[in-house]
Design an enzyme around this catalytic site. Structure first.
Site, short mmCIF file in Angstrom:
data_model
loop_
_atom_site.label_atom_id
_atom_site.label_comp_id
_atom_site.label_asym_id
_atom_site.label_seq_id
_atom_site.Cartn_x
_atom_site.Cartn_y
_atom_site.Cartn_z
N HIS A 1 -22.82 -17.12 13.64
CA HIS A 1 -24.20 -16.71 13.36
C HIS A 1 -24.52 -15.30 13.86
CE1 HIS A 1 -25.58 -20.65 11.83
NE2 HIS A 1 -24.67 -21.13 12.66
N ASP B 1 -27.73 -7.34 13.76
CA ASP B 1 -28.14 -8.74 13.72
C ASP B 1 -27.30 -9.48 12.69
OD1 ASP B 1 -29.65 -10.90 14.52
OD2 ASP B 1 -31.56 -9.90 14.20
#
Length: 468
Positions: free
Chosen positions: A157, A365
């Site tokens: 993730h 991110d």
């Protein structure tokens, strides 16, 4: 039908099936576990004086949860140490903040081996195992050593780092090669996948097989990119709930005659919060006529406050927000409202809907679901504008946002001005395209595609066909 076993560092299955504060990923995985009669396994968040491997089994709204306590040394070395002081900063390209402590690596290996020892007896012959995130990279290797031959998938993730930085990690090859014991590897974006392949071919003597296969060191696994998303309909329902509507009404009244810009990020150096405040300050400096007409609501829950780096960041942000307010505020207006607290999902939906601009500017991110939540919360007839960092994984999909370089404060300032002055027709056109992209990566679609692909693959104990 095969069971699904989900594994993560912390178990976030909701205790109440209707819990509206639960994020989309937790809700989607919980729904899948109910469908497959599965188990969610992870650390309990509690410590014990001596590790025994004793499992705590709970039923959470129809989901079977299996929790294990860790020793305090495990938590310090595996979680606070290697996961959060080594891998997290390294994977976000902050080598200057990365701690290369031998004890951290040893604790990480030891704790993952302990997880494997506790988890292995729970796994039945036909089970599908899906392991999540950087905390548990070696877990499949440790399960294989215990004789587990089931299909095991892994999803990262976070971003994957560039090879030139990853090789600064002691024993980097051992860590990466432990991923080869998975059957399926998932990354949010094509960029992260390409960086992983670059490492494998350059450092691990591997080769690419077809479009999606990797064959490193005579072991074959499949790797692909699959952007995760939010529970779109669930988030819209949260927005339209009684609390969501009350929150919207409250924020609309609070921002009467002013435009609100919103940022929502947990406290982390990867989120670009200091740079965001500089960009907003530059906007105020460049547009004196708009002072008093706009304010930034920055919601930043505290995280990892036991880590020195995060304590320092919190102090700097407190000072920066105070500096902007001290320089520009008037008797009836403060340009920055900076809040260190957590809000429920339905409250956030109401806040997003009331904001004319969503400011999502991480420095790096893996995905960033706040960007997608902001889009889903908007009024289709009068939507706000999303400003999005080019270094967020979501930028690969959300191309109709105003894409910015968060390191360039003038660029952020100009994007804020453009967003606030954008015509309604252009805002609707951009939002329509963004909403289509958000729906296309709904978390249920992402979940089902991954499980379907993993289920169709031969396990490590079966004859493998070409994975392309």
């Amino acid at each position: 039908m095969s069971r699904l076993i989900v594994v993560s560092n912390r178990v976030s299955a909701p205790k109440d099936a209707g819990e509206s504060s639960t994020g989309g990923l937790a809700a989607a995985l919980s729904a899948a576990l109910r469908r497959y009669d599965g188990i969610w396994f992870g650390w309990s968040g509690e410590t014990t004086e001596t590790f025994t491997g004793e499992l705590k089994m709970e039923d959470r709204a129809g989901v079977t949860v299996a929790l294990v306590d860790l020793e305090a040394q495990d938590v310090e070395e595996y979680y606070n140490g290697y996961a959060n002081k080594t891998l997290w900063p390294l994977f976000h390209h902050r080598v200057d903040l990365t701690a290369y402590e031998q004890s951290y690596g040893q604790g990480y290996e030891r704790t993952n081996a302990r997880f494997a020892e506790v988890l292995a007896p729970l796994i039945q012959d036909d089970d599908i195992v899906w392991i999540h995130d950087y905390h548990m990279i070696p877990l499949a290797r440790d399960l294989r050593r215990l004789g587990i031959r089931n299909r095991i998938g892994f999803f990262l993730h976070t971003p994957w780092p560039v090879r030139q930085l990853l090789v600064t990690l002691p024993f980097h090859r051992r860590l990466v090669e432990s991923l080869f014991d998975y059957d399926l590897l998932g990354f949010h974006t094509q960029e992260w996948l390409d960086l992983f392949r670059d490492y494998v071919t350059s450092e691990a003597g591997g080769r690419q097989v077809g479009d999606n296969g990797m064959e490193p060191s005579a072991r074959r696994c499949r790797a692909g990119s699959s952007p995760s998303g939010i529970d779109v309909d669930g988030f819209i329902a949260a927005r339209d709930s009684a609390l969501g509507q009350r929150t919207y009404d409250r924020m609309a009244a609070s921002s009467a005659f002013r435009s609100m810009i919103v940022g929502v990020d947990r406290l982390d150096y990867s989120k670009g919060l200091e740079q965001r405040l500089l960009g907003f300050q530059q906007f105020l400096e460049d547009n004196p006529s708009m002072r008093g007409e706009v304010f930034l609501l920055q919601v930043t829950p505290i995280s990892r406050d036991e880590v020195d780096t995060y304590q320092d960041l919190r102090a700097r942000l407190d000072a920066s927000a105070g500096h902007v307010n001290g320089a520009y505020a008037d008797m009836d207006w403060a340009p920055v409202r900076y809040l260190n607290r957590t809000y429920r999902r339905d409250q956030l939906a109401g806040i997003y809907r009331a904001a004319r601009v969503g400011l999502v500017t991480p420095l790096r991110d893996g995905m960033n679901l706040v960007a997608k939540e902001y889009v889903a919360a908007q009024n289709p007839e009068d939507p706000g504008v999303l400003i999005l960092s080019r270094f967020a994984g979501a930028a690969e999909e959300l191309r109709e946002a105003l894409i910015v370089n968060p390191f360039a404060r003038e660029e952020v300032a100009q994007a804020i001005h453009r967003a606030l002055t954008m015509s309604r027709d252009e805002r609707i056109e951009r939002w329509t395209a963004l909403m289509a992209a958000v729906r296309a990566s709904d978390v249920a679609i992402w979940r089902d595609d991954f499980v379907r692909t993993l289920t169709a693959l031969p396990g490590k104990g079966e004859a493998a066909s070409d994975p392309d």
